[in-house]
Design a protein around this motif. Structure first.
Motif, PDB file in Angstrom:
ATOM      1  N   PRO A   1       0.800  -1.220   0.000  1.00  0.00           N
ATOM      2  CA  PRO A   1       0.000   0.000   0.000  1.00  0.00           C
ATOM      3  C   PRO A   1       0.836   1.274   0.000  1.00  0.00           C
ATOM      4  CG  PRO A   1      -0.908  -1.603   1.529  1.00  0.00           C
ATOM      5  CD  PRO A   1       0.400  -2.154   1.046  1.00  0.00           C
ATOM      6  N   ASP A   2       2.047   1.232   0.521  1.00  0.00           N
ATOM      7  CA  ASP A   2       2.852   2.447   0.553  1.00  0.00           C
ATOM      8  C   ASP A   2       4.040   2.374  -0.395  1.00  0.00           C
ATOM      9  OD1 ASP A   2       4.652   1.776   3.667  1.00  0.00           O
ATOM     10  OD2 ASP A   2       3.988   0.453   2.072  1.00  0.00           O
TER      11      ASP A   2
ATOM     12  N   VAL B   1      11.352   6.523   3.797  1.00  0.00           N
ATOM     13  CA  VAL B   1      11.596   5.127   3.452  1.00  0.00           C
ATOM     14  C   VAL B   1      11.161   4.257   4.629  1.00  0.00           C
ATOM     15  CG1 VAL B   1      13.338   3.377   2.922  1.00  0.00           C
ATOM     16  CG2 VAL B   1      13.550   5.673   1.946  1.00  0.00           C
ATOM     17  N   ARG B   2      10.350   3.247   4.341  1.00  0.00           N
ATOM     18  CA  ARG B   2       9.957   2.267   5.359  1.00  0.00           C
ATOM     19  C   ARG B   2      10.474   0.899   4.955  1.00  0.00           C
ATOM     20  NH1 ARG B   2       6.169  -1.675   6.460  1.00  0.00           N
ATOM     21  NH2 ARG B   2       5.094  -1.455   4.457  1.00  0.00           N
ATOM     22  N   SER B   3      10.941   0.132   5.933  1.00  0.00           N
ATOM     23  CA  SER B   3      11.426  -1.218   5.667  1.00  0.00           C
ATOM     24  C   SER B   3      10.749  -2.201   6.619  1.00  0.00           C
ATOM     25  CB  SER B   3      12.951  -1.283   5.849  1.00  0.00           C
ATOM     26  OG  SER B   3      13.446  -2.571   5.540  1.00  0.00           O
TER      27      SER B   3
ATOM     28  N   PRO C   1      13.073  -6.790  14.133  1.00  0.00           N
ATOM     29  CA  PRO C   1      12.363  -7.923  13.538  1.00  0.00           C
ATOM     30  C   PRO C   1      11.131  -7.467  12.761  1.00  0.00           C
ATOM     31  CG  PRO C   1      11.833  -7.763  15.861  1.00  0.00           C
ATOM     32  CD  PRO C   1      12.898  -6.728  15.601  1.00  0.00           C
ATOM     33  N   THR C   2      10.667  -8.326  11.853  1.00  0.00           N
ATOM     34  CA  THR C   2       9.474  -8.033  11.065  1.00  0.00           C
ATOM     35  C   THR C   2       8.257  -7.842  11.967  1.00  0.00           C
ATOM     36  OG1 THR C   2      10.358  -9.315   9.228  1.00  0.00           O
ATOM     37  CG2 THR C   2       7.992  -8.914   9.227  1.00  0.00           C
ATOM     38  N   GLY C   3       7.394  -6.896  11.610  1.00  0.00           N
ATOM     39  CA  GLY C   3       6.160  -6.668  12.361  1.00  0.00           C
ATOM     40  C   GLY C   3       6.092  -5.331  13.048  1.00  0.00           C
ATOM     41  N   ASN C   4       7.216  -4.621  13.103  1.00  0.00           N
ATOM     42  CA  ASN C   4       7.250  -3.303  13.722  1.00  0.00           C
ATOM     43  C   ASN C   4       7.472  -2.227  12.654  1.00  0.00           C
ATOM     44  OD1 ASN C   4       6.940  -4.519  16.212  1.00  0.00           O
ATOM     45  ND2 ASN C   4       9.134  -4.534  16.660  1.00  0.00           N
ATOM     46  N   LEU C   5       7.394  -0.972  13.066  1.00  0.00           N
ATOM     47  CA  LEU C   5       7.590   0.137  12.136  1.00  0.00           C
ATOM     48  C   LEU C   5       9.033   0.616  12.176  1.00  0.00           C
ATOM     49  CD1 LEU C   5       6.359   2.276  10.197  1.00  0.00           C
ATOM     50  CD2 LEU C   5       6.085   3.745  12.219  1.00  0.00           C
ATOM     51  N   TYR C   6       9.675   0.633  11.007  1.00  0.00           N
ATOM     52  CA  TYR C   6      11.017   1.193  10.853  1.00  0.00           C
ATOM     53  C   TYR C   6      10.946   2.174   9.688  1.00  0.00           C
ATOM     54  CZ  TYR C   6      11.540  -3.244  13.236  1.00  0.00           C
ATOM     55  OH  TYR C   6      11.364  -4.308  14.082  1.00  0.00           O
ATOM     56  N   LEU C   7      11.048   3.445   9.998  1.00  0.00           N
ATOM     57  CA  LEU C   7      10.826   4.475   8.987  1.00  0.00           C
ATOM     58  C   LEU C   7      11.834   5.597   9.185  1.00  0.00           C
ATOM     59  CD1 LEU C   7       7.504   5.890   7.723  1.00  0.00           C
ATOM     60  CD2 LEU C   7       9.140   7.495   8.713  1.00  0.00           C
TER      61      LEU C   7
ATOM     62  N   LEU D   1      -3.975  -2.129  12.727  1.00  0.00           N
ATOM     63  CA  LEU D   1      -2.735  -1.446  13.072  1.00  0.00           C
ATOM     64  C   LEU D   1      -1.574  -2.257  12.509  1.00  0.00           C
ATOM     65  CD1 LEU D   1      -1.113   0.744  14.462  1.00  0.00           C
ATOM     66  CD2 LEU D   1      -1.246  -0.557  16.592  1.00  0.00           C
ATOM     67  N   THR D   2      -1.047  -1.817  11.385  1.00  0.00           N
ATOM     68  CA  THR D   2       0.082  -2.464  10.745  1.00  0.00           C
ATOM     69  C   THR D   2       1.123  -1.392  10.433  1.00  0.00           C
ATOM     70  OG1 THR D   2      -0.683  -2.149   8.476  1.00  0.00           O
ATOM     71  CG2 THR D   2      -1.490  -4.123   9.653  1.00  0.00           C
ATOM     72  N   PRO D   3       2.374  -1.783  10.192  1.00  0.00           N
ATOM     73  CA  PRO D   3       3.382  -0.789   9.812  1.00  0.00           C
ATOM     74  C   PRO D   3       2.987   0.017   8.578  1.00  0.00           C
ATOM     75  CG  PRO D   3       4.442  -2.846  10.442  1.00  0.00           C
ATOM     76  CD  PRO D   3       2.964  -3.120  10.409  1.00  0.00           C
ATOM     77  N   ALA D   4       2.382  -0.632   7.571  1.00  0.00           N
ATOM     78  CA  ALA D   4       2.018   0.067   6.340  1.00  0.00           C
ATOM     79  C   ALA D   4       0.952   1.124   6.586  1.00  0.00           C
ATOM     80  CB  ALA D   4       1.536  -0.938   5.295  1.00  0.00           C
ATOM     81  N   VAL D   5      -0.081   0.768   7.345  1.00  0.00           N
ATOM     82  CA  VAL D   5      -1.175   1.706   7.623  1.00  0.00           C
ATOM     83  C   VAL D   5      -0.663   2.864   8.479  1.00  0.00           C
ATOM     84  CG1 VAL D   5      -3.378   1.981   8.832  1.00  0.00           C
ATOM     85  CG2 VAL D   5      -2.987  -0.023   7.382  1.00  0.00           C
TER      86      VAL D   5
END
Length: 282
Positions: free
Chosen positions: A4-5, A50-52, A69-75, A181-185
């Motif tokens: 989505p992003d 940039v988000r990963s 780790p996967t599942g969190n927000l890194y921006l 509530l997800t990192p992308a949203v």
């Protein structure tokens, strides 16, 4: 993989009217801070972000490792240009970023507190952090690279030892449980808020009564005894009372003096009383 992003319009010289066109998504990266730095060198024009999904070499302040780790927000976001005198705008930029993160979480009735200058707490547990680095660009001047990490679905161990972490999904109110509530949203909402104010307005943040009251309401440990550990200086102990017009922290010490703190604070700790060893929050 498209998400989505995912950004296709964030190219050198491209216009960046909203989060849809200035947010780039990567599945993996060494560090989102470094990803932004590489794109600045390649001609990308701020603001962009940039988000990963994960990072191999994420970092926090003073080069501390940030487990990713996967599942969190890194921006990370490129913002600017700014004046070259960092002391003029760095405290209020940190204010703006932490306030934007808190505002982005309101739809889920999540209300983290800001541990000045760059940590985010729920209770006394760390849920996120902010890292601000600078980059001198031949074409753009002084650019801030703002890194934001938020624990959404996992809560990795954090430093310093003794500080505990938490994750956002453990604190979502039942009334908002149907909202995803997800990192992308979260990233899309956060970037829109982050880029809503022009950099030139940051120096006026503390003079805006509504913004100042909102920030103070989110600031952790107001009215409590704290100790500020500073690089190259003795620690300062006092009651946290306010922030000044430049975004610096104000303490009221035992001598009845108001002490103003801006940059160079390595760690802020909450004290149980006034004793130097009575640390109860890191």
């Amino acid at each position: 993989m498209t998400s989505p992003d995912q950004v296709v319009a964030c190219t050198p010289g491209a216009a960046v009217p909203n989060a849809v066109t200035h947010l780039l998504h990567l599945e993996h990266s060494d560090s989102t801070q470094d990803e932004v730095r590489r794109r600045l060198a390649g001609g990308f024009i701020p603001p962009f972000a940039v988000r990963s999904d994960s990072q191999r070499q994420g970092r926090g302040r003073a080069g501390e490792s940030w487990r990713s780790p996967t599942g969190n927000l890194y921006l990370s976001a490129a913002m600017g240009p700014f004046p070259t005198d960092l002391q003029l705008w760095l405290p209020t930029l940190s204010w703006h970023v932490s306030d934007a993160v808190c505002s982005s979480l309101v739809p889920w009735e999540l209300h983290p507190r800001i541990k000045w200058p760059n940590d985010l707490l729920i209770g006394d547990r760390k849920v996120g952090g902010i890292l601000i680095e600078t980059e001198q660009s031949t074409h753009h001047g002084t650019i801030a690279i703002v890194g934001i990490g938020l624990n959404i679905s996992t809560a990795p161990d954090v430093s310093p030892p003794g500080l505990q972490s938490t994750r956002l999904i453990d604190h979502i109110a039942a009334s908002t449980a149907t909202k995803l509530l997800t990192p992308a949203v979260l990233a899309i909402d956060l970037v829109d808020i982050l880029f809503a104010d022009a950099p030139a307005t940051f120096l006026d943040l503390a003079r805006n009564r509504r913004r100042r009251a909102l920030y103070l309401g989110r600031l952790a440990w107001v009215g409590e005894w704290v100790r500020a550990e500073r690089d190259g200086h003795d620690p300062v102990t006092g009651v946290l009372t306010d922030v000044d017009d430049a975004g610096g922290l104000q303490l009221y010490n035992e001598a009845g003096e108001t002490v103003r703190l801006t940059g160079g604070v390595r760690r802020l700790r909450r004290l149980d009383g006034r004793g130097a060893n009575d640390v109860v929050g890191d």
